[in-house]
Design an enzyme around this catalytic site. Structure first.
Site, mmCIF file in Angstrom:
data_model
loop_
_atom_site.group_PDB
_atom_site.id
_atom_site.type_symbol
_atom_site.label_atom_id
_atom_site.label_comp_id
_atom_site.label_asym_id
_atom_site.label_seq_id
_atom_site.Cartn_x
_atom_site.Cartn_y
_atom_site.Cartn_z
ATOM 1 N N LYS A 78 15.458 -10.341 -31.834
ATOM 2 C CA LYS A 78 15.676 -8.706 -32.157
ATOM 3 C C LYS A 78 15.667 -8.332 -33.683
ATOM 4 O O LYS A 78 16.304 -9.099 -33.983
ATOM 5 C CB LYS A 78 16.403 -8.256 -31.327
ATOM 6 C CG LYS A 78 15.687 -6.761 -31.366
ATOM 7 C CD LYS A 78 16.941 -6.212 -30.665
ATOM 8 C CE LYS A 78 16.752 -4.419 -30.237
ATOM 9 N NZ LYS A 78 17.125 -3.713 -29.095
ATOM 10 N N SER A 157 14.675 -0.983 -26.665
ATOM 11 C CA SER A 157 14.083 -0.743 -28.019
ATOM 12 C C SER A 157 13.529 -2.412 -27.953
ATOM 13 O O SER A 157 12.949 -3.478 -29.037
ATOM 14 C CB SER A 157 14.840 -0.450 -28.990
ATOM 15 O OG SER A 157 16.028 -0.986 -29.038
ATOM 16 N N SER A 181 18.651 -0.448 -23.493
ATOM 17 C CA SER A 181 17.142 -1.784 -24.506
ATOM 18 C C SER A 181 17.499 -3.147 -23.885
ATOM 19 O O SER A 181 16.148 -3.412 -24.711
ATOM 20 C CB SER A 181 17.819 -1.831 -25.831
ATOM 21 O OG SER A 181 17.645 -0.374 -26.562
#
Length: 453
Positions: A78, A157, A181
């Site tokens: 990420k 996210s 997330s």
């Protein structure tokens, strides 16, 4: 070029036996990413690094010096984790010219030390401040389970992490979880997502959202894969064996408070079908009210959300200056709410958090595992959320609702796929326990996984 989704375990067997060459696997992975029709999944490809790490893995494996089951296995990160030589952009344009990181984040170093091959960075909600995964700067990855012709949200996210694994581009991607997330994109995309106890891993080099809530974890294809990644992220040479459990060894509690409110009928049906299978397999299951869950939202309504207060403190200069014009206006709007949260409110929330966490843990049995739908709905279409800001915020709140309870009360948890809901979209089954129960939750997840689908 497309790839057949493979787990870490499947790849490891091939790599360790010599049936698969790490360099060939890295090249295949990079080629699959480059040729994939969805260009919004990856934001950066680490081609030179990946080839160098794959060549080093090849030498080790040929010389009988394997670093373990992860040696030569591809991984994606990420866009919150520092990668040496690159700016950490956190899904935002305003950081694209930031100074490059001087070294890898601690967990990136740890997995590189286990022999993993970093192939790229993946997309995310800007500054990790949304559960939907929509990003106006780098595009919104398409949920691979979307019906033909539709673009469903990936969840956030850690949007790119969920889609990269679900699409079979990599077997694992590391995400962060402040309000859900990791677990949200895992559930929406039909894969495994493990949110570890906050503080289980070193956070050096991880761009924060709210340090009192931030945690990390892998999105992957199997619980065993998550166990191996967990051990390596903690610097262990190998994972210890999980207790061998069956459903009959486990005691589950289904919450009657909050988690099913407004749930889509198909989601509830998929969850209940899984519960029935576990009951037939001998699991002990009861239902119980937890007033602490409602109290979490009462505290937020009265004093504001911890994540909003801490995000505002972190981004104050950006959202009150010229940089705000370059940011997602929905992120700016949500972050600005933190300006209204007084220090007294923040301290009251922290005190309430301690009280509610203790009360919940006292109410839950010492061996009980909380089970619930990860989310009350399946992934909706992107376009209506872009067209209607009120719908965006309403859907974001509902998407985060179940999972944020676990962040507030300091849980660890694993989301597993448990069938499908409306339009054939994946449904998640969440197992949760108080902090530092990671081994128990992972063992339970491994025991029930085969009974859920």
């Amino acid at each position: 070029m497309t790839t057949e989704p493979r787990s870490i375990a499947q790849l490891s067997v091939l790599l360790q036996s010599g049936a698969l060459d790490p360099v060939a696997l890295a090249e295949e992975t990079l080629a699959a990413i480059r040729s994939h029709p969805d260009a919004a999944i990856f934001t950066v490809l680490l081609e030179e690094r990946a080839k160098a790490e794959a060549e080093a893995a090849r030498r080790r494996l040929r010389e009988g010096r394997s670093r373990g089951v992860l040696d030569g296995v591809p991984i994606a990160w990420k866009d919150l984790f520092d990668i040496a030589g690159l700016p950490t952009t956190a899904g935002s344009r305003v950081l694209k010219d930031a100074a490059p990181a001087g070294r890898d984040a601690a967990v990136v170093q740890a997995l590189a030390g286990a022999g993993m091959v970093s192939v790229g960075r993946v997309n995310m909600s800007e500054f990790a401040f949304s559960g939907l995964g929509i990003n106006p700067h780098y595009g919104t990855p398409r949920n691979p389970a979307s019906p033909a012709g539709e673009h469903r949200i990936p969840g956030g996210s850690s949007s790119g992490s969920g889609v990269a694994v679900a699409a079979g581009l990599v077997p694992v991607s590391i995400g962060t979880d402040t309000g859900g997330s990791v677990r949200i994109p895992a559930a929406f995309n039909g894969i495994v997502g493990y949110k570890a106890t906050r503080g289980r891993y070193a956070m050096d080099g991880v761009f924060p959202l709210a340090k009192s809530l931030d945690s990390l974890g892998p999105l992957c294809r199997t619980v065993q894969d998550a166990v191996w990644i967990d051990a390596a992220m903690r610097g262990q040479a190998a994972a210890g064996p999980l207790p061998r459990l069956s459903p009959a060894d486990l005691s589950f509690v289904i919450p009657e408070t909050v988690f099913f409110d407004g749930a889509e009928p198909e989601v509830a049906a998929a969850f209940e079908a899984s519960v029935e299978r576990l009951a037939r397999a001998g699991a002990r299951i009861r239902r119980q009210a937890f007033p602490e869950f409602s109290a979490v939202f009462d505290v937020m309504a009265r004093h504001g959300a911890l994540v909003t207060a801490e995000a505002f403190a972190l981004h104050r200069a950006r959202i009150t200056g010229p940089a705000a014009a370059e940011m997602d206006p929905r992120v700016v709007k949500r972050t600005l709410l933190g300006e209204k949260i007084a220090l007294s409110d923040y301290l009251e929330t922290l005190a309430a958090r301690e009280r509610l966490t203790a009360a919940f843990e006292a109410r839950l049995g010492t061996q009980d595992i909380l089970i619930s739908p990860t989310l009350p709905h399946v992934a909706p279409a992107v376009q209506p959320l872009l067209d209607d800001e009120d719908l965006f915020f309403q859907t974001n709140g509902k998407t985060l609702r179940n999972t944020l309870v676990g962040n507030f009360l300091d849980w660890c948890g694993v989301s597993l796929p448990c069938g499908t809901g409306a339009d054939g979209m994946p449904v998640g089954f969440l197992l949760s326990r108080p902090k530092d129960s990671d081994e128990r939750v992972l063992a339970a997840a491994a025991a029930v996984d085969g009974w859920l689908r």
